[in-house]
Design a protein around this motif. Structure first.
Motif, PDB file in Angstrom:
ATOM      1  N   TRP A 156     117.457  66.309  66.554  1.00 27.06           N
ATOM      2  CA  TRP A 156     118.839  66.319  67.485  1.00 27.06           C
ATOM      3  C   TRP A 156     118.472  65.140  68.469  1.00 27.06           C
ATOM      4  CZ3 TRP A 156     120.541  72.211  68.065  1.00 27.06           C
ATOM      5  CH2 TRP A 156     120.901  72.900  67.071  1.00 27.06           C
ATOM      6  N   GLU A 157     117.714  65.324  69.204  1.00 20.55           N
ATOM      7  CA  GLU A 157     117.519  64.192  70.365  1.00 20.55           C
ATOM      8  C   GLU A 157     117.467  62.957  69.876  1.00 20.55           C
ATOM      9  OE1 GLU A 157     115.002  63.854  74.527  1.00 20.55           O
ATOM     10  OE2 GLU A 157     114.378  65.294  72.983  1.00 20.55           O
ATOM     11  N   LEU A 158     116.765  62.461  68.558  1.00 25.62           N
ATOM     12  CA  LEU A 158     116.715  61.389  68.108  1.00 25.62           C
ATOM     13  C   LEU A 158     118.386  60.875  67.510  1.00 25.62           C
ATOM     14  CD1 LEU A 158     113.590  61.071  65.733  1.00 25.62           C
ATOM     15  CD2 LEU A 158     114.113  59.925  67.936  1.00 25.62           C
ATOM     16  N   ARG A 159     118.713  61.919  66.893  1.00 27.30           N
ATOM     17  CA  ARG A 159     120.126  61.528  66.408  1.00 27.30           C
ATOM     18  C   ARG A 159     121.127  61.237  67.321  1.00 27.30           C
ATOM     19  NH1 ARG A 159     124.006  59.999  64.552  1.00 27.30           N
ATOM     20  NH2 ARG A 159     125.285  60.829  62.913  1.00 27.30           N
ATOM     21  N   SER A 160     121.109  62.190  68.498  1.00 28.18           N
ATOM     22  CA  SER A 160     121.859  61.870  69.747  1.00 28.18           C
ATOM     23  C   SER A 160     121.721  60.366  70.373  1.00 28.18           C
ATOM     24  CB  SER A 160     121.655  63.040  71.020  1.00 28.18           C
ATOM     25  OG  SER A 160     121.959  64.276  70.198  1.00 28.18           O
ATOM     26  N   TRP A 169     117.299  50.953  60.702  1.00 24.74           N
ATOM     27  CA  TRP A 169     116.084  51.423  60.698  1.00 24.74           C
ATOM     28  C   TRP A 169     115.198  50.923  61.981  1.00 24.74           C
ATOM     29  CZ3 TRP A 169     115.087  56.116  58.438  1.00 24.74           C
ATOM     30  CH2 TRP A 169     113.700  56.551  58.802  1.00 24.74           C
ATOM     31  N   THR A 170     115.411  49.685  62.196  1.00 27.34           N
ATOM     32  CA  THR A 170     114.552  48.894  63.236  1.00 27.34           C
ATOM     33  C   THR A 170     115.018  49.629  64.594  1.00 27.34           C
ATOM     34  OG1 THR A 170     114.442  46.914  61.981  1.00 27.34           O
ATOM     35  CG2 THR A 170     114.161  46.820  64.737  1.00 27.34           C
ATOM     36  N   VAL A 171     116.445  49.888  64.878  1.00 23.01           N
ATOM     37  CA  VAL A 171     116.867  50.540  66.048  1.00 23.01           C
ATOM     38  C   VAL A 171     116.451  52.107  66.145  1.00 23.01           C
ATOM     39  CG1 VAL A 171     119.015  51.486  67.046  1.00 23.01           C
ATOM     40  CG2 VAL A 171     119.009  49.355  65.914  1.00 23.01           C
ATOM     41  N   LEU A 172     116.182  52.721  64.996  1.00 28.00           N
ATOM     42  CA  LEU A 172     115.626  53.899  65.038  1.00 28.00           C
ATOM     43  C   LEU A 172     114.320  54.046  65.380  1.00 28.00           C
ATOM     44  CD1 LEU A 172     116.005  57.073  64.510  1.00 28.00           C
ATOM     45  CD2 LEU A 172     115.280  56.625  62.168  1.00 28.00           C
ATOM     46  N   GLU A 173     113.282  53.158  64.961  1.00 26.04           N
ATOM     47  CA  GLU A 173     112.130  52.921  65.180  1.00 26.04           C
ATOM     48  C   GLU A 173     111.856  52.458  66.837  1.00 26.04           C
ATOM     49  OE1 GLU A 173     109.475  51.126  62.414  1.00 26.04           O
ATOM     50  OE2 GLU A 173     109.461  53.029  61.654  1.00 26.04           O
ATOM     51  N   ARG A 174     112.608  51.755  67.360  1.00 26.30           N
ATOM     52  CA  ARG A 174     112.608  51.528  68.722  1.00 26.30           C
ATOM     53  C   ARG A 174     112.610  52.818  69.529  1.00 26.30           C
ATOM     54  NH1 ARG A 174     116.549  46.178  68.256  1.00 26.30           N
ATOM     55  NH2 ARG A 174     114.724  44.743  67.814  1.00 26.30           N
ATOM     56  N   ILE A 175     113.879  53.567  69.128  1.00 25.06           N
ATOM     57  CA  ILE A 175     114.075  54.909  69.935  1.00 25.06           C
ATOM     58  C   ILE A 175     112.794  55.778  69.674  1.00 25.06           C
ATOM     59  CG2 ILE A 175     115.369  56.922  70.084  1.00 25.06           C
ATOM     60  CD1 ILE A 175     117.772  55.149  68.756  1.00 25.06           C
ATOM     61  N   ARG A 176     112.311  55.633  68.664  1.00 29.84           N
ATOM     62  CA  ARG A 176     111.151  56.716  68.388  1.00 29.84           C
ATOM     63  C   ARG A 176     109.949  56.187  69.264  1.00 29.84           C
ATOM     64  NH1 ARG A 176     110.402  58.342  62.050  1.00 29.84           N
ATOM     65  NH2 ARG A 176     109.028  59.661  63.043  1.00 29.84           N
ATOM     66  N   ASN A 177     109.549  54.730  69.322  1.00 27.84           N
ATOM     67  CA  ASN A 177     108.710  54.214  70.010  1.00 27.84           C
ATOM     68  C   ASN A 177     108.730  54.803  71.517  1.00 27.84           C
ATOM     69  OD1 ASN A 177     106.310  52.367  70.126  1.00 27.84           O
ATOM     70  ND2 ASN A 177     107.332  51.289  71.577  1.00 27.84           N
ATOM     71  N   ARG A 178     110.225  54.532  72.059  1.00 28.98           N
ATOM     72  CA  ARG A 178     110.335  55.001  73.330  1.00 28.98           C
ATOM     73  C   ARG A 178     110.009  56.465  73.648  1.00 28.98           C
ATOM     74  NH1 ARG A 178     115.736  53.911  77.101  1.00 28.98           N
ATOM     75  NH2 ARG A 178     114.838  54.683  79.010  1.00 28.98           N
ATOM     76  N   LEU A 179     110.334  57.229  72.814  1.00 28.05           N
ATOM     77  CA  LEU A 179     109.883  58.744  72.763  1.00 28.05           C
ATOM     78  C   LEU A 179     108.456  58.972  72.809  1.00 28.05           C
ATOM     79  CD1 LEU A 179     110.840  61.485  72.725  1.00 28.05           C
ATOM     80  CD2 LEU A 179     110.833  61.798  70.405  1.00 28.05           C
ATOM     81  N   ASN A 180     107.731  58.104  72.069  1.00 24.83           N
ATOM     82  CA  ASN A 180     106.392  58.067  71.818  1.00 24.83           C
ATOM     83  C   ASN A 180     105.278  57.660  73.182  1.00 24.83           C
ATOM     84  OD1 ASN A 180     106.232  59.379  69.390  1.00 24.83           O
ATOM     85  ND2 ASN A 180     105.746  57.425  68.385  1.00 24.83           N
ATOM     86  N   VAL A 181     106.077  56.586  73.652  1.00 27.03           N
ATOM     87  CA  VAL A 181     105.456  56.190  74.764  1.00 27.03           C
ATOM     88  C   VAL A 181     105.696  56.945  76.300  1.00 27.03           C
ATOM     89  CG1 VAL A 181     105.566  53.991  76.494  1.00 27.03           C
ATOM     90  CG2 VAL A 181     105.496  53.669  73.904  1.00 27.03           C
ATOM     91  N   GLU A 182     107.097  57.215  76.429  1.00 31.09           N
ATOM     92  CA  GLU A 182     107.455  57.891  77.562  1.00 31.09           C
ATOM     93  C   GLU A 182     107.318  59.441  77.611  1.00 31.09           C
ATOM     94  OE1 GLU A 182     111.237  56.507  78.681  1.00 31.09           O
ATOM     95  OE2 GLU A 182     110.650  54.457  78.619  1.00 31.09           O
ATOM     96  N   GLY A 183     107.286  60.125  76.193  1.00 29.85           N
ATOM     97  CA  GLY A 183     107.109  61.554  76.252  1.00 29.85           C
ATOM     98  C   GLY A 183     108.529  62.092  75.992  1.00 29.85           C
ATOM     99  N   SER A 184     109.470  61.390  76.325  1.00 30.40           N
ATOM    100  CA  SER A 184     111.101  61.989  76.170  1.00 30.40           C
ATOM    101  C   SER A 184     111.803  60.854  76.343  1.00 30.40           C
ATOM    102  CB  SER A 184     111.087  62.983  77.579  1.00 30.40           C
ATOM    103  OG  SER A 184     111.080  62.176  78.795  1.00 30.40           O
ATOM    104  N   LEU A 185     113.026  61.430  75.861  1.00 27.11           N
ATOM    105  CA  LEU A 185     114.375  60.356  76.044  1.00 27.11           C
ATOM    106  C   LEU A 185     115.058  60.472  77.094  1.00 27.11           C
ATOM    107  CD1 LEU A 185     115.035  60.233  72.222  1.00 27.11           C
ATOM    108  CD2 LEU A 185     114.037  58.572  73.289  1.00 27.11           C
ATOM    109  N   PRO A 186     115.884  59.622  77.654  1.00 26.29           N
ATOM    110  CA  PRO A 186     116.458  59.892  79.141  1.00 26.29           C
ATOM    111  C   PRO A 186     117.901  60.372  78.900  1.00 26.29           C
ATOM    112  CG  PRO A 186     117.168  57.761  78.225  1.00 26.29           C
ATOM    113  CD  PRO A 186     115.907  58.326  77.194  1.00 26.29           C
TER     114      PRO A 186
END
Length: 373
Positions: A269-273, A327-344
């Protein structure tokens, strides 16, 4: 499904949910997940009781076919278009709405009438209005609630086009579209009023208060919900069939190896949003095959598409085409999640302009969703 000390406990307990859902659809275990089997409560009272009093949503309409209108043994194919929302989520939305004595409330998305019933028990029938685009749903809920001695007002209308009346509180259990489709709902919210709703394909629950300038200012709540999105007819418009066909089977303009395992984006859900805020309008499909092959496809109305496939958690082979590399856009989002531990997203501030455009901000991050038209 309701805490023992909740003020909503008596309201939930006083509404016999099974009487609101005499028939419902359940997914067929075979096929691609879009086939449904009818369940009839009267033919199996024990299963009816289990389903009605479990904390889960019960699908009451698939495509244009209501469970109420189907005969025993009937099957349906398509996407769910209405449901009896799980009671705990209904209560959460009512809490977000902050109903109070003497305040008028609009329930957007009548469904089976559960939220309408709980609200009417809490603040009185005369203060509650329930709206749905489907005349059968409003009619069935009116009749069934009347049998329980509950008599709120029902309205059949397309909330993305016109919402009659003015209300102190609006609680929506459908995902309202940001932009012009949200404008009629905001216009129906009285000065100083409060709205609680999900937004479009996101799973974000947004709450806010209406200010004197017509804007709604609030926040993204800390919990999430997977509500259906609004539709103006009996069913959702056709999906991008040709784009999905291309995404599923053709060679992409760009072929690469992905960084992260294939994920079921719709249920993350968080990735999708975050994806929908980054690339509004993207649609997703995911398949998990018996041989542990996992495939995800993303498509966008501008012609962009992406397909990622892999064996279990191996790095996927990624095919992409079109102006946006999804897919590149999605991977950037996943990378941010991994680096920061959460999305804003969760806890972000929200300002919704009078034209329905939603502006998000948290720390140094900001995003907007919707168009003024």
């Amino acid at each position: 499904m309701t805490d023992p000390d909740s003020r909503w406990l008596a309201m939930v307990a006083s509404v016999p949910r099974h009487q609101l859902v005499p028939q419902w659809w359940e997914r067929d275990g075979e096929g691609d997940g879009s086939d449904w089997v009818l369940r009839d409560g009267s033919s199996d009272p024990e299963a009816w009781t289990r389903a009605a009093y479990s904390d889960r949503s019960l699908v009451t309409k698939v495509g244009a076919l209501h469970a109420d209108h189907a005969q025993r043994g009937k099957r349906a194919h398509g996407r769910p278009t209405s449901s009896a929302t799980m009671p705990s989520l209904v209560v959460r939305m009512l809490r977000h709405g902050r109903l109070g004595d003497g305040l008028s409330v609009l329930d957007l998305g009548t469904g089976s009438g559960g939220l309408t019933a709980y609200a009417a028990r809490r603040i009185g029938d005369q203060h509650v209005t329930s709206l749905d685009v489907d005349s059968h749903l409003t009619g069935a809920a009116r009749e069934r609630l009347a049998g329980l001695g509950i008599h709120p007002r029902f309205v059949t209308a397309d909330a993305t086009d016109h919402v009659p009346g003015t209300y102190d509180r609006i609680v929506s259990t459908v995902g309202l579209p940001a932009g012009t489709g949200l404008r009629p709902v905001l216009a129906a919210l009285g000065p100083g009023g409060r709205i609680a709703t999900a937004l479009g394909r996101t799973s974000l629950i947004v709450t806010g208060w209406k200010h004197a300038n017509g804007e709604v200012v609030g926040r993204v709540e800390g919990d999430m919900a997977g509500f259906m999105v609004t539709h103006s007819g009996d069913d959702y418009p056709p999906e991008h069939i040709e784009l999905f066909a291309d995404a599923w089977s053709t060679e992409g303009e760009q072929v690469s190896t992905g960084r992260y395992p294939v994920v079921d984006v719709a249920n993350a859900w968080e990735l999708r949003s975050m994806l929908d805020l980054t690339v509004p309008g993207v649609e997703v499909v995911y398949e998990d095959f018996d041989d542990q092959t996992r495939v995800a496809c993303l498509v966008h109305p501008d012609g962009s598409w992406a397909r990622a496939s892999t064996q279990w958690t191996d790095p996927p082979e990624v095919h992409q085409s079109g102006p946006q590399k999804l897919w590149t856009v999605l991977e950037r989002i996943r990378n941010r999640l991994n680096v920061e531990g959460s999305l804003p997203l969760l806890g972000a501030q929200v300002r919704i302009s009078k034209d329905g455009v939603c502006h998000f901000s948290r720390g140094g991050w900001s995003a907007s969703l919707g168009h003024a038209g």
